[in-house]
Design a protein around this motif. Structure first.
Motif, PDB file in Angstrom:
ATOM      1  N   GLN A   1       0.828  -1.209   0.000  1.00 28.19           N
ATOM      2  CA  GLN A   1       0.000   0.000   0.000  1.00 28.19           C
ATOM      3  C   GLN A   1       0.864   1.261   0.000  1.00 28.19           C
ATOM      4  O   GLN A   1       0.579   2.233  -0.705  1.00 28.19           O
ATOM      5  CB  GLN A   1      -0.930  -0.011   1.209  1.00 28.19           C
ATOM      6  N   ARG A   2       1.906   1.236   0.805  1.00 27.25           N
ATOM      7  CA  ARG A   2       2.793   2.410   0.861  1.00 27.25           C
ATOM      8  C   ARG A   2       3.475   2.649  -0.486  1.00 27.25           C
ATOM      9  O   ARG A   2       3.597   3.800  -0.935  1.00 27.25           O
ATOM     10  CB  ARG A   2       3.844   2.205   1.968  1.00 27.25           C
ATOM     11  N   LEU A   3       3.923   1.578  -1.125  1.00 30.82           N
ATOM     12  CA  LEU A   3       4.523   1.706  -2.450  1.00 30.82           C
ATOM     13  C   LEU A   3       3.553   2.349  -3.437  1.00 30.82           C
ATOM     14  O   LEU A   3       3.935   3.200  -4.249  1.00 30.82           O
ATOM     15  CB  LEU A   3       4.955   0.335  -2.970  1.00 30.82           C
ATOM     16  N   HIS A   4       2.297   1.923  -3.377  1.00 31.44           N
ATOM     17  CA  HIS A   4       1.291   2.456  -4.296  1.00 31.44           C
ATOM     18  C   HIS A   4       1.000   3.928  -4.020  1.00 31.44           C
ATOM     19  O   HIS A   4       1.028   4.758  -4.945  1.00 31.44           O
ATOM     20  CB  HIS A   4      -0.002   1.643  -4.194  1.00 31.44           C
ATOM     21  N   TYR A   5       0.726   4.264  -2.759  1.00 32.30           N
ATOM     22  CA  TYR A   5       0.281   5.627  -2.448  1.00 32.30           C
ATOM     23  C   TYR A   5       1.409   6.654  -2.489  1.00 32.30           C
ATOM     24  O   TYR A   5       1.140   7.862  -2.504  1.00 32.30           O
ATOM     25  CB  TYR A   5      -0.439   5.649  -1.097  1.00 32.30           C
ATOM     26  N   LEU A   6       2.664   6.201  -2.535  1.00 31.32           N
ATOM     27  CA  LEU A   6       3.778   7.118  -2.721  1.00 31.32           C
ATOM     28  C   LEU A   6       4.215   7.189  -4.187  1.00 31.32           C
ATOM     29  O   LEU A   6       5.139   7.927  -4.523  1.00 31.32           O
ATOM     30  CB  LEU A   6       4.975   6.691  -1.859  1.00 31.32           C
ATOM     31  N   SER A   7       3.541   6.424  -5.046  1.00 29.51           N
ATOM     32  CA  SER A   7       3.898   6.399  -6.464  1.00 29.51           C
ATOM     33  C   SER A   7       3.059   7.403  -7.247  1.00 29.51           C
ATOM     34  O   SER A   7       2.135   8.026  -6.716  1.00 29.51           O
ATOM     35  CB  SER A   7       3.680   4.992  -7.033  1.00 29.51           C
ATOM     36  N   LYS A   8       3.373   7.542  -8.525  1.00 34.29           N
ATOM     37  CA  LYS A   8       2.612   8.429  -9.400  1.00 34.29           C
ATOM     38  C   LYS A   8       1.239   7.840  -9.725  1.00 34.29           C
ATOM     39  O   LYS A   8       0.393   8.533 -10.293  1.00 34.29           O
ATOM     40  CB  LYS A   8       3.388   8.670 -10.695  1.00 34.29           C
ATOM     41  N   ARG A   9       1.009   6.603  -9.339  1.00 26.68           N
ATOM     42  CA  ARG A   9      -0.281   5.952  -9.577  1.00 26.68           C
ATOM     43  C   ARG A   9      -1.198   6.041  -8.358  1.00 26.68           C
ATOM     44  O   ARG A   9      -2.210   5.337  -8.297  1.00 26.68           O
ATOM     45  CB  ARG A   9      -0.047   4.467  -9.914  1.00 26.68           C
ATOM     46  N   TRP A  10      -0.891   6.888  -7.404  1.00 21.72           N
ATOM     47  CA  TRP A  10      -1.582   6.920  -6.110  1.00 21.72           C
ATOM     48  C   TRP A  10      -3.090   7.131  -6.241  1.00 21.72           C
ATOM     49  O   TRP A  10      -3.865   6.679  -5.401  1.00 21.72           O
ATOM     50  CB  TRP A  10      -0.996   8.025  -5.227  1.00 21.72           C
ATOM     51  N   ASP A  11      -3.525   7.840  -7.324  1.00 25.79           N
ATOM     52  CA  ASP A  11      -4.949   8.124  -7.489  1.00 25.79           C
ATOM     53  C   ASP A  11      -5.650   7.114  -8.395  1.00 25.79           C
ATOM     54  O   ASP A  11      -6.812   7.287  -8.747  1.00 25.79           O
ATOM     55  CB  ASP A  11      -5.154   9.540  -8.046  1.00 25.79           C
ATOM     56  N   LYS A  12      -4.939   6.047  -8.758  1.00 18.70           N
ATOM     57  CA  LYS A  12      -5.496   4.978  -9.588  1.00 18.70           C
ATOM     58  C   LYS A  12      -5.762   3.753  -8.718  1.00 18.70           C
ATOM     59  O   LYS A  12      -5.386   3.708  -7.547  1.00 18.70           O
ATOM     60  CB  LYS A  12      -4.534   4.637 -10.729  1.00 18.70           C
ATOM     61  N   PRO A  13      -6.410   2.721  -9.270  1.00 19.16           N
ATOM     62  CA  PRO A  13      -6.785   1.566  -8.428  1.00 19.16           C
ATOM     63  C   PRO A  13      -5.594   0.813  -7.849  1.00 19.16           C
ATOM     64  O   PRO A  13      -4.550   0.676  -8.487  1.00 19.16           O
ATOM     65  CB  PRO A  13      -7.570   0.667  -9.398  1.00 19.16           C
ATOM     66  N   LEU A  14      -5.771   0.340  -6.623  1.00 14.51           N
ATOM     67  CA  LEU A  14      -4.871  -0.629  -6.005  1.00 14.51           C
ATOM     68  C   LEU A  14      -5.685  -1.896  -5.793  1.00 14.51           C
ATOM     69  O   LEU A  14      -6.590  -1.943  -4.961  1.00 14.51           O
ATOM     70  CB  LEU A  14      -4.317  -0.117  -4.675  1.00 14.51           C
ATOM     71  N   ILE A  15      -5.382  -2.936  -6.554  1.00 15.99           N
ATOM     72  CA  ILE A  15      -6.135  -4.190  -6.521  1.00 15.99           C
ATOM     73  C   ILE A  15      -5.247  -5.286  -5.939  1.00 15.99           C
ATOM     74  O   ILE A  15      -4.063  -5.375  -6.266  1.00 15.99           O
ATOM     75  CB  ILE A  15      -6.604  -4.592  -7.939  1.00 15.99           C
ATOM     76  N   SER A  16      -5.824  -6.120  -5.073  1.00 16.39           N
ATOM     77  CA  SER A  16      -5.059  -7.178  -4.417  1.00 16.39           C
ATOM     78  C   SER A  16      -5.633  -8.548  -4.724  1.00 16.39           C
ATOM     79  O   SER A  16      -6.835  -8.684  -4.990  1.00 16.39           O
ATOM     80  CB  SER A  16      -5.055  -6.967  -2.894  1.00 16.39           C
ATOM     81  N   LEU A  17      -4.771  -9.555  -4.664  1.00 13.16           N
ATOM     82  CA  LEU A  17      -5.205 -10.938  -4.820  1.00 13.16           C
ATOM     83  C   LEU A  17      -4.275 -11.841  -4.010  1.00 13.16           C
ATOM     84  O   LEU A  17      -3.052 -11.760  -4.149  1.00 13.16           O
ATOM     85  CB  LEU A  17      -5.184 -11.366  -6.289  1.00 13.16           C
TER      86      LEU A  17
END
Length: 329
Positions: free
Chosen positions: A44-60
């Protein structure tokens, strides 16, 4: 709702620094750590600190699905691609488009799925199960495992070329034994959150004995296990205004056999009380204590005599012999 990463140990701080540097770089990331160390929180931290922070974060969680199902869940399927496929299914890659896809328990994925993952990473394309049209993908892949992937690759159960693509860099999460100084911080955080949830006005802290137990326990389940132990202690605390004096590390162990949270000092006090009760009829006292213990074991085992025997460290025949001795059968 995003959870907070808490810690100030040098190893943990170094991991957070590495995550901050990796986050803006559009490359796959592999997170390796024992169960309960917070791999999903790092993702989650990797995603929200990236340039994609406002795009979907999907988990499986790949371990939760069989081979055919994980294939369909990742890449989707077309109508009629298999029995029961009555409508087109959008896979996780489609749902994560322009964002991030987090795959936990990566080592459990079958080789056929690993091959498709490699194709997505290398060429940015895939096909739905039962489909013929090539779909393009712009998704950052973050994977996690507690397995030794290089060893699995050497054994041929994990694709070495996929490992090469994923290991642009690897985040190695320390377990709780490697960050002991963070235990008090984490314990207090979980305690305060639980008090808030229960509507308690304050958290009175942990007794010195409990603090020592928290620091010395091996924590095989890491932060997740610590959270459970602390929350369990808060709701079971008989006096919310008093410090926590008892911890239950194994909820499957009957409370009358729970020794972990009782200090030697308290045990000695109990012994002293028994010594002060003399003179007594020893045979009668042993008789009464045996009956009490047998009844407690039976109650906790829901009157399953084999389980009750195991709780007392007795064989089934020994337990039956005691029941007959005290005419309880």
């Amino acid at each position: 709702m995003r959870q907070t990463l808490i810690g100030q140990s040098s190893g943990f701080v170094a991991v957070l620094d590495k995550v901050s540097k990796l986050a803006p770089i559009n490359r796959p990331v592999l997170i390796v750590g024992d169960r309960g160390t917070g791999k999903e929180l790092i993702a989650q931290r990797l995603h929200y600190l990236s340039k994609r922070w406002d795009k979907p974060l999907i988990s499986l969680n790949c371990a939760a699905l069989s081979e055919g199902v994980v294939d369909s869940e990742l890449f989707g399927h077309e109508i009629g691609s298999f029995s029961g496929a009555t409508k087109k299914h959008q896979g996780r890659f489609e749902r994560a488009e322009s964002g991030t896809l987090f795959l936990d328990e990566l080592a459990t994925t079958p080789l056929s799925v690993q091959e498709k993952l490699l194709r997505v990473i290398e060429y940015g394309e895939y096909e739905r199960v039962g489909g013929q049209r090539i779909l393009r993908s712009d998704v950052r892949l973050i994977c996690a495992t507690n397995a030794d992937l290089p060893q699995l690759a050497a054994q041929g159960t994990f694709r070495s070329d996929l490992l090469d693509r994923l290991a642009f860099d690897v985040i190695l999460l320390p377990n709780l034994q490697q960050r002991v100084e963070d235990i008090p911080l984490l314990a207090e955080h979980f305690a305060l959150k639980m008090c808030q949830e229960l509507g308690l006005p304050l958290f009175a802290g942990f007794s010195a004995q409990c603090q020592e137990l928290l620091l010395n326990y091996p924590w095989p389940g890491n932060v997740r296990e610590l959270k459970n132990v602390v929350e369990r202690a808060i709701y079971l605390n008989p006096d919310p205004n008093a410090p926590i004096k008892a911890l239950i590390f194994n909820p499957f162990q009957p409370s009358f056999l729970e020794h972990g949270s009782q200090s030697n000092e308290n045990k000695n006090k109990d012994i002293e009380k028994q010594r002060l009760s003399v003179p007594l009829d020893y045979k009668k006292w042993v008789h009464e204590q045996d009956i009490i213990l047998l009844n407690q074991a039976l109650n906790h085992a829901q009157h399953n005599q084999k389980k009750a025997a195991g709780l007392l460290g007795l064989s089934y025949h020994q337990f039956r012999g005691m029941l007959r001795k005290y005419k309880m059968v």
